[in-house]
Design a protein around this motif. Structure first.
Motif, PDB file in Angstrom:
ATOM      1  N   SER A  82       0.857 -11.755 -30.881  1.00 21.95           N
ATOM      2  CA  SER A  82       1.192 -10.196 -30.862  1.00 21.95           C
ATOM      3  C   SER A  82       0.780  -9.482 -32.274  1.00 21.95           C
ATOM      4  CB  SER A  82       2.382  -9.890 -30.669  1.00 21.95           C
ATOM      5  OG  SER A  82       3.526 -10.290 -31.352  1.00 21.95           O
ATOM      6  N   ILE A  83       0.685 -10.520 -33.197  1.00 24.31           N
ATOM      7  CA  ILE A  83       0.511  -9.863 -34.642  1.00 24.31           C
ATOM      8  C   ILE A  83      -1.065  -9.341 -34.464  1.00 24.31           C
ATOM      9  CG2 ILE A  83       0.390 -10.100 -36.804  1.00 24.31           C
ATOM     10  CD1 ILE A  83       2.198 -12.576 -36.610  1.00 24.31           C
ATOM     11  N   SER A  84      -1.175  -8.159 -35.173  1.00 25.38           N
ATOM     12  CA  SER A  84      -2.477  -7.534 -35.606  1.00 25.38           C
ATOM     13  C   SER A  84      -2.656  -6.951 -36.856  1.00 25.38           C
ATOM     14  CB  SER A  84      -2.961  -6.539 -34.286  1.00 25.38           C
ATOM     15  OG  SER A  84      -2.128  -5.523 -34.260  1.00 25.38           O
ATOM     16  N   VAL A  85      -3.639  -6.759 -37.216  1.00 21.84           N
ATOM     17  CA  VAL A  85      -3.875  -6.237 -38.762  1.00 21.84           C
ATOM     18  C   VAL A  85      -4.950  -5.350 -38.451  1.00 21.84           C
ATOM     19  CG1 VAL A  85      -4.510  -6.561 -41.015  1.00 21.84           C
ATOM     20  CG2 VAL A  85      -2.913  -8.332 -40.014  1.00 21.84           C
ATOM     21  N   GLY A  86      -4.731  -4.105 -38.634  1.00 20.83           N
ATOM     22  CA  GLY A  86      -5.649  -2.930 -38.404  1.00 20.83           C
ATOM     23  C   GLY A  86      -6.226  -2.966 -37.080  1.00 20.83           C
ATOM     24  N   GLY A  87      -5.354  -3.435 -36.244  1.00 24.60           N
ATOM     25  CA  GLY A  87      -5.817  -3.511 -34.559  1.00 24.60           C
ATOM     26  C   GLY A  87      -6.454  -4.795 -34.344  1.00 24.60           C
ATOM     27  N   ARG A  96       9.287 -19.675 -37.778  1.00 24.23           N
ATOM     28  CA  ARG A  96      10.176 -19.178 -36.647  1.00 24.23           C
ATOM     29  C   ARG A  96      11.559 -19.865 -36.714  1.00 24.23           C
ATOM     30  NH1 ARG A  96      13.084 -20.701 -32.528  1.00 24.23           N
ATOM     31  NH2 ARG A  96      12.446 -22.870 -32.801  1.00 24.23           N
ATOM     32  N   LYS A  97      11.468 -21.258 -37.191  1.00 24.77           N
ATOM     33  CA  LYS A  97      13.055 -21.892 -37.066  1.00 24.77           C
ATOM     34  C   LYS A  97      13.578 -21.127 -38.599  1.00 24.77           C
ATOM     35  CE  LYS A  97      11.993 -26.252 -35.106  1.00 24.77           C
ATOM     36  NZ  LYS A  97      11.755 -27.699 -35.221  1.00 24.77           N
ATOM     37  N   GLU A  98      12.792 -20.820 -39.765  1.00 21.67           N
ATOM     38  CA  GLU A  98      13.553 -20.258 -40.777  1.00 21.67           C
ATOM     39  C   GLU A  98      14.086 -18.914 -40.266  1.00 21.67           C
ATOM     40  OE1 GLU A  98      10.971 -20.184 -43.959  1.00 21.67           O
ATOM     41  OE2 GLU A  98      10.612 -22.374 -44.040  1.00 21.67           O
ATOM     42  N   VAL A  99      13.451 -18.073 -39.407  1.00 21.93           N
ATOM     43  CA  VAL A  99      13.732 -16.670 -39.133  1.00 21.93           C
ATOM     44  C   VAL A  99      15.254 -17.051 -38.443  1.00 21.93           C
ATOM     45  CG1 VAL A  99      13.411 -14.823 -37.484  1.00 21.93           C
ATOM     46  CG2 VAL A  99      11.583 -15.653 -38.915  1.00 21.93           C
ATOM     47  N   VAL A 100      15.217 -18.067 -37.331  1.00 27.27           N
ATOM     48  CA  VAL A 100      16.269 -18.475 -36.703  1.00 27.27           C
ATOM     49  C   VAL A 100      17.495 -18.649 -37.616  1.00 27.27           C
ATOM     50  CG1 VAL A 100      17.407 -19.794 -34.790  1.00 27.27           C
ATOM     51  CG2 VAL A 100      15.311 -19.022 -34.421  1.00 27.27           C
ATOM     52  N   GLN A 101      17.220 -19.708 -38.607  1.00 29.97           N
ATOM     53  CA  GLN A 101      18.319 -20.102 -39.557  1.00 29.97           C
ATOM     54  C   GLN A 101      18.633 -19.157 -40.459  1.00 29.97           C
ATOM     55  OE1 GLN A 101      19.757 -23.094 -39.253  1.00 29.97           O
ATOM     56  NE2 GLN A 101      18.876 -23.197 -37.326  1.00 29.97           N
ATOM     57  N   GLY A 102      18.210 -17.936 -40.663  1.00 33.59           N
ATOM     58  CA  GLY A 102      18.227 -16.926 -41.565  1.00 33.59           C
ATOM     59  C   GLY A 102      19.488 -16.223 -41.061  1.00 33.59           C
ATOM     60  N   ALA A 103      19.750 -16.204 -39.833  1.00 36.47           N
ATOM     61  CA  ALA A 103      21.118 -15.565 -39.591  1.00 36.47           C
ATOM     62  C   ALA A 103      22.025 -16.212 -39.902  1.00 36.47           C
ATOM     63  CB  ALA A 103      20.888 -15.091 -37.833  1.00 36.47           C
ATOM     64  N   TYR A 104      22.092 -17.635 -39.513  1.00 31.91           N
ATOM     65  CA  TYR A 104      23.227 -18.502 -39.818  1.00 31.91           C
ATOM     66  C   TYR A 104      23.600 -18.405 -41.386  1.00 31.91           C
ATOM     67  CZ  TYR A 104      22.407 -20.459 -35.238  1.00 31.91           C
ATOM     68  OH  TYR A 104      22.084 -20.438 -33.960  1.00 31.91           O
ATOM     69  N   GLU A 105      22.529 -18.220 -42.225  1.00 28.09           N
ATOM     70  CA  GLU A 105      22.687 -18.163 -43.697  1.00 28.09           C
ATOM     71  C   GLU A 105      23.446 -17.142 -43.976  1.00 28.09           C
ATOM     72  OE1 GLU A 105      20.082 -18.499 -47.676  1.00 28.09           O
ATOM     73  OE2 GLU A 105      18.913 -18.938 -45.964  1.00 28.09           O
ATOM     74  N   VAL A 106      22.957 -16.031 -43.521  1.00 31.47           N
ATOM     75  CA  VAL A 106      23.632 -14.613 -43.773  1.00 31.47           C
ATOM     76  C   VAL A 106      25.033 -14.695 -43.219  1.00 31.47           C
ATOM     77  CG1 VAL A 106      23.661 -12.186 -43.198  1.00 31.47           C
ATOM     78  CG2 VAL A 106      21.613 -13.214 -43.557  1.00 31.47           C
ATOM     79  N   VAL A 139      -0.288  -3.522 -40.007  1.00 32.09           N
ATOM     80  CA  VAL A 139       0.352  -4.798 -39.869  1.00 32.09           C
ATOM     81  C   VAL A 139       1.498  -4.765 -38.905  1.00 32.09           C
ATOM     82  CG1 VAL A 139       0.991  -7.150 -40.784  1.00 32.09           C
ATOM     83  CG2 VAL A 139      -0.703  -5.821 -42.155  1.00 32.09           C
ATOM     84  N   GLU A 140       1.069  -5.456 -37.932  1.00 31.34           N
ATOM     85  CA  GLU A 140       2.094  -5.350 -36.707  1.00 31.34           C
ATOM     86  C   GLU A 140       2.943  -6.584 -36.852  1.00 31.34           C
ATOM     87  OE1 GLU A 140       2.687  -3.291 -33.888  1.00 31.34           O
ATOM     88  OE2 GLU A 140       1.293  -1.892 -34.747  1.00 31.34           O
ATOM     89  N   MET A 141       4.166  -6.769 -36.680  1.00 37.21           N
ATOM     90  CA  MET A 141       5.012  -7.951 -36.848  1.00 37.21           C
ATOM     91  C   MET A 141       5.227  -8.667 -35.401  1.00 37.21           C
ATOM     92  SD  MET A 141       7.943  -7.333 -39.758  1.00 37.21           S
ATOM     93  CE  MET A 141       9.075  -6.750 -38.979  1.00 37.21           C
ATOM     94  N   ALA A 142       5.289 -10.080 -35.489  1.00 41.06           N
ATOM     95  CA  ALA A 142       5.392 -10.704 -34.370  1.00 41.06           C
ATOM     96  C   ALA A 142       6.717 -10.355 -33.591  1.00 41.06           C
ATOM     97  CB  ALA A 142       5.275 -12.231 -34.562  1.00 41.06           C
ATOM     98  N   PHE A 143       6.537 -10.318 -32.047  1.00 44.28           N
ATOM     99  CA  PHE A 143       7.972 -10.031 -31.459  1.00 44.28           C
ATOM    100  C   PHE A 143       8.497 -11.714 -31.362  1.00 44.28           C
ATOM    101  CE2 PHE A 143       5.601  -6.480 -29.298  1.00 44.28           C
ATOM    102  CZ  PHE A 143       6.525  -5.786 -29.654  1.00 44.28           C
ATOM    103  N   ILE A 144       9.896 -11.389 -31.335  1.00 39.28           N
ATOM    104  CA  ILE A 144      10.794 -12.863 -31.091  1.00 39.28           C
ATOM    105  C   ILE A 144      11.200 -12.414 -29.664  1.00 39.28           C
ATOM    106  CG2 ILE A 144      12.460 -14.354 -31.834  1.00 39.28           C
ATOM    107  CD1 ILE A 144      10.208 -14.281 -33.933  1.00 39.28           C
ATOM    108  N   VAL A 145      10.985 -13.324 -28.920  1.00 36.58           N
ATOM    109  CA  VAL A 145      11.330 -13.162 -27.398  1.00 36.58           C
ATOM    110  C   VAL A 145      12.249 -14.422 -27.093  1.00 36.58           C
ATOM    111  CG1 VAL A 145       9.322 -11.442 -26.747  1.00 36.58           C
ATOM    112  CG2 VAL A 145       9.307 -13.988 -26.255  1.00 36.58           C
TER     113      VAL A 145
END
Length: 158
Positions: free
Chosen positions: A28-33, A56-66, A9-15
């Protein structure tokens, strides 16, 4: 229901810029290609863009939470730096989202702006920006991210 046992399982790029106008490349996410969004559409499995944006917003906010809990995010930065160094020193030619001159890529024009884009890294540094297929929505969001950085640059007279 999707089953992911024993599949890569490929993870999504954040750009884009690092922050509120960052862009998650769900395509950009793929599972088994197999690209996951294409698979969901072919199987007629519904997903909502709003749900993906909420993630996506939760990922961005995760840094602020940490930061609010412990005052810094050094583990993630250290892990990322070590991962980049490994690719460079071992000449692995792996794809990483790193800051590069974005002009001319993915429809970004109008000024010199550096954004995080998927780029191949090797012993020579950035070997090139990966020509990934972006959805129209992703490309527009990335262009908006570039415009946001260009606005700040013009205010700073850079």
């Amino acid at each position: 229901m999707l089953k992911f046992d024993y599949l890569s399982v490929e993870m999504a790029f954040i750009v884009g810029e690092h922050g509120d106008s960052s862009v998650a490349l769900w395509s950009s996410i793929s599972v088994g290609g197999v690209p996951i969004l294409s698979h969901l559409e072919r199987q007629q499995i519904a997903y909502e863009k709003e749900t993906l944006e909420k993630i996506r917003k939760e990922v961005v906010q995760g840094a602020y939470e940490v930061i609010s809990l412990k005052g810094y995010t050094s583990w993630a930065i250290g892990y990322s730096a070590a991962n980049l160094a490994r690719s460079l020193l071992r000449n692995q030619r792996k794809i990483h989202p790193v800051s590069v001159l974005a002009k001319g890529f993915f429809g970004i024009d109008g000024g010199e702006v550096f954004l995080s884009l998927p780029a191949q890294l090797g012993r020579g540094g950035v070997l090139g920006v990966t020509n990934m297929h972006l959805t129209e929505y992703e490309a527009q969001q990335l262009q908006n991210s570039a415009k946001a950085i260009l606005e700040v640059q013009s205010q700073l007279e850079i």
